[in-house]
Scaffold this motif. Structure first.
Motif, PDB file in Angstrom:
ATOM      1  N   UNK A 157      35.184  40.851  27.797  1.00 51.49           N
ATOM      2  CA  UNK A 157      35.434  39.907  28.897  1.00 51.49           C
ATOM      3  C   UNK A 157      35.308  38.459  28.442  1.00 51.49           C
ATOM      4  N   UNK A 158      34.247  38.135  27.676  1.00 51.42           N
ATOM      5  CA  UNK A 158      34.058  36.760  27.224  1.00 51.42           C
ATOM      6  C   UNK A 158      35.003  36.372  26.091  1.00 51.42           C
ATOM      7  N   UNK A 159      35.667  37.348  25.491  1.00 52.26           N
ATOM      8  CA  UNK A 159      36.554  37.065  24.366  1.00 52.26           C
ATOM      9  C   UNK A 159      38.033  37.188  24.733  1.00 52.26           C
ATOM     10  N   UNK A 160      38.327  37.736  25.896  1.00 54.81           N
ATOM     11  CA  UNK A 160      39.722  37.997  26.273  1.00 54.81           C
ATOM     12  C   UNK A 160      39.968  37.449  27.678  1.00 54.81           C
ATOM     13  N   UNK A 161      40.899  36.504  27.801  1.00 57.92           N
ATOM     14  CA  UNK A 161      41.190  35.877  29.092  1.00 57.92           C
ATOM     15  C   UNK A 161      41.750  36.884  30.085  1.00 57.92           C
ATOM     16  N   UNK A 162      42.653  37.755  29.629  1.00 64.96           N
ATOM     17  CA  UNK A 162      43.250  38.748  30.523  1.00 64.96           C
ATOM     18  C   UNK A 162      42.181  39.690  31.073  1.00 64.96           C
ATOM     19  N   UNK A 163      41.272  40.136  30.208  1.00 64.57           N
ATOM     20  CA  UNK A 163      40.190  41.026  30.652  1.00 64.57           C
ATOM     21  C   UNK A 163      39.285  40.310  31.653  1.00 64.57           C
ATOM     22  N   UNK A 164      39.020  39.032  31.418  1.00 61.55           N
ATOM     23  CA  UNK A 164      38.174  38.267  32.335  1.00 61.55           C
ATOM     24  C   UNK A 164      38.849  38.134  33.701  1.00 61.55           C
ATOM     25  N   UNK A 165      40.152  37.846  33.723  1.00 62.62           N
ATOM     26  CA  UNK A 165      40.886  37.725  34.991  1.00 62.62           C
ATOM     27  C   UNK A 165      40.881  39.058  35.734  1.00 62.62           C
ATOM     28  N   UNK A 166      41.094  40.144  34.993  1.00 61.38           N
ATOM     29  CA  UNK A 166      41.089  41.468  35.621  1.00 61.38           C
ATOM     30  C   UNK A 166      39.723  41.769  36.228  1.00 61.38           C
ATOM     31  N   UNK A 167      38.658  41.442  35.499  1.00 62.59           N
ATOM     32  CA  UNK A 167      37.308  41.705  36.024  1.00 62.59           C
ATOM     33  C   UNK A 167      37.060  40.887  37.288  1.00 62.59           C
ATOM     34  N   UNK A 168      37.478  39.635  37.306  1.00 61.48           N
ATOM     35  CA  UNK A 168      37.283  38.787  38.489  1.00 61.48           C
ATOM     36  C   UNK A 168      38.051  39.356  39.679  1.00 61.48           C
ATOM     37  N   UNK A 169      39.288  39.795  39.446  1.00 55.12           N
ATOM     38  CA  UNK A 169      40.084  40.390  40.528  1.00 55.12           C
ATOM     39  C   UNK A 169      39.415  41.656  41.063  1.00 55.12           C
ATOM     40  N   UNK A 170      38.936  42.503  40.148  1.00 57.50           N
ATOM     41  CA  UNK A 170      38.271  43.729  40.580  1.00 57.50           C
ATOM     42  C   UNK A 170      36.985  43.410  41.332  1.00 57.50           C
ATOM     43  N   UNK A 171      36.260  42.408  40.868  1.00 57.50           N
ATOM     44  CA  UNK A 171      35.020  42.011  41.548  1.00 57.50           C
ATOM     45  C   UNK A 171      35.318  41.503  42.960  1.00 57.50           C
ATOM     46  N   UNK A 172      36.363  40.663  43.109  1.00 57.07           N
ATOM     47  CA  UNK A 172      36.717  40.136  44.431  1.00 57.07           C
ATOM     48  C   UNK A 172      37.178  41.268  45.351  1.00 57.07           C
ATOM     49  N   UNK A 173      37.892  42.247  44.784  1.00 58.62           N
ATOM     50  CA  UNK A 173      38.317  43.400  45.574  1.00 58.62           C
ATOM     51  C   UNK A 173      37.106  44.179  46.076  1.00 58.62           C
ATOM     52  N   UNK A 174      36.166  44.452  45.180  1.00 57.53           N
ATOM     53  CA  UNK A 174      34.948  45.166  45.576  1.00 57.53           C
ATOM     54  C   UNK A 174      34.154  44.364  46.594  1.00 57.53           C
ATOM     55  N   UNK A 175      34.083  43.060  46.387  1.00 58.63           N
ATOM     56  CA  UNK A 175      33.357  42.193  47.319  1.00 58.63           C
ATOM     57  C   UNK A 175      33.995  42.241  48.701  1.00 58.63           C
ATOM     58  N   UNK A 176      35.321  42.206  48.754  1.00 59.32           N
ATOM     59  CA  UNK A 176      36.021  42.259  50.034  1.00 59.32           C
ATOM     60  C   UNK A 176      35.744  43.575  50.751  1.00 59.32           C
TER      61      UNK A 176
END
Length: 334
Positions: free
Chosen positions: A271-290
């Motif tokens: 996640x800290x080394x890959x921008x795409x992985x970081x964006x995916x994690x943020x999207x998944x986190x926001x989905x779970x949060x919602x």
């Protein structure tokens, strides 16, 4: 509408969220829509957290049978349903409850997103896990090598001290392999008779000389035995050092994967080394949060349905009845 006229799904929804079917039967369409909305939210969360529980049991608890993993999934579902019912069954609106639920939603979303990410990035995590464990193994090899070297140096110092002492003993033994000993013995021998006819005895000293091996030989044998012991210890430590790298790497390679270890690898190497992985994690986190705040947002953001109003009305009527009863009892008291 009577309770018996409610269909199966409505009764199931009431049992799921904790509503009373008898009260719901007296309510209008708004309450039935609220029931469907709450039931849908809880079912979605139950499916999500049941899946998380199943994957968690399979990956980290180490359960191999489906029954055990399913049991963990059921426990996760029960916990989620209880939390959501706590929000739904709250009479009236409470900002404190809403804030606490949002905090809890953040924590649950973080946990859920993390577990899902570790499953989604499983192959990438396994590759990076090997690199991480290789680094840890190399560090462990370096530390253990230093400790073994220090132990061998300490033994070598003691061995050198004993060896110097033994060489000194050899020099003394070679210079004087045997020691001559003198032993004196006092004896009485007859030396004539006196005027009364009694025997007169004379004391004489007999000196006996003999030779014996140098006593330092015993000490030398003890020192030789000590040297053999030190040599055995050094040989054992050298063998440990030779096999150290293979042993440690095998231990790290066969060690069971831990949740926190995978989590560190996920964030550090992916996640800290890959921008795409970081964006995916943020999207998944926001989905779970919602998903987590579906119920609390519905409870806090909308007007009460007639079911809530009816429950609150019953509560007020009950409080008023209890108040009148208390006042009557106080007036009747002499």
């Amino acid at each position: 509408m009577s309770k018996n006229n409610l269909n199966f799904m409505t009764r199931f929804g009431c049992a799921l969220i904790g509503w009373n079917p008898s009260i719901l039967a007296e309510c209008g369409e708004a309450s039935f829509r609220a029931l469907k909305k709450y039931m849908s939210a809880i079912i979605i969360l139950a499916i999500v957290w049941g899946t998380i529980g199943y994957l968690f049991a399979d990956r980290y608890i180490g359960m191999s049978n489906r029954a055990g993993k399913s049991l963990v999934a059921v426990i996760f579902i029960v916990i989620i349903v209880c939390i959501e019912r706590f929000i739904i069954l709250k009479v009236g609106k409470s900002k404190v409850t809403g804030v606490m639920r949002i905090i809890l939603a953040l924590l649950m979303a973080t946990l859920g997103a993390t577990i899902f990410d570790q499953m989604i990035f499983k192959n990438d995590v396994e590759v990076k896990m090997k690199e991480s464990r290789d680094e840890m193994a190399n560090e462990a090899i370096k530390r253990q090598s230093i400790l073994l070297d220090e132990e061998m140096n300490a033994i070598a110092v003691q061995r050198d001290s004993v060896q110097r002492e033994l060489l000194g003993l050899y020099e003394q033994i070679n210079a004087k392999p045997n020691i001559e000993t003198t032993q004196s013995t006092v004896i009485r021998v007859p030396n004539g008779v006196d005027e009364y006819g009694k025997t007169i005895y004379q004391t004489q000293t007999q000196v006996t000389k003999s030779t014996m091996p140098n006593p330092l030989n015993s000490q030398a044998r003890l020192d030789e035995e000590t040297l053999r012991t030190y040599d055995g210890q050094l040989e054992s430590l050298r063998n440990q050092k030779l096999n150290l790298a293979d042993k440690i790497r095998e231990e790290y390679a066969t060690a069971r994967v831990g949740f926190l270890e995978e989590l560190k690898v996920l964030f550090r190497y992916i996640i800290f080394q890959d921008t795409i992985a970081a964006i995916f994690y943020i999207c998944l986190f926001l989905f779970m949060m919602s998903l987590e705040i579906l119920v609390v947002s519905s409870k806090l953001g909308e007007t009460d349905c007639d079911y809530d109003l009816l429950v609150e009305h019953q509560l007020k009527v009950k409080n008023a009845t209890l108040q009148r009863t208390q006042e009557r009892l106080l007036n009747e008291t002499p």
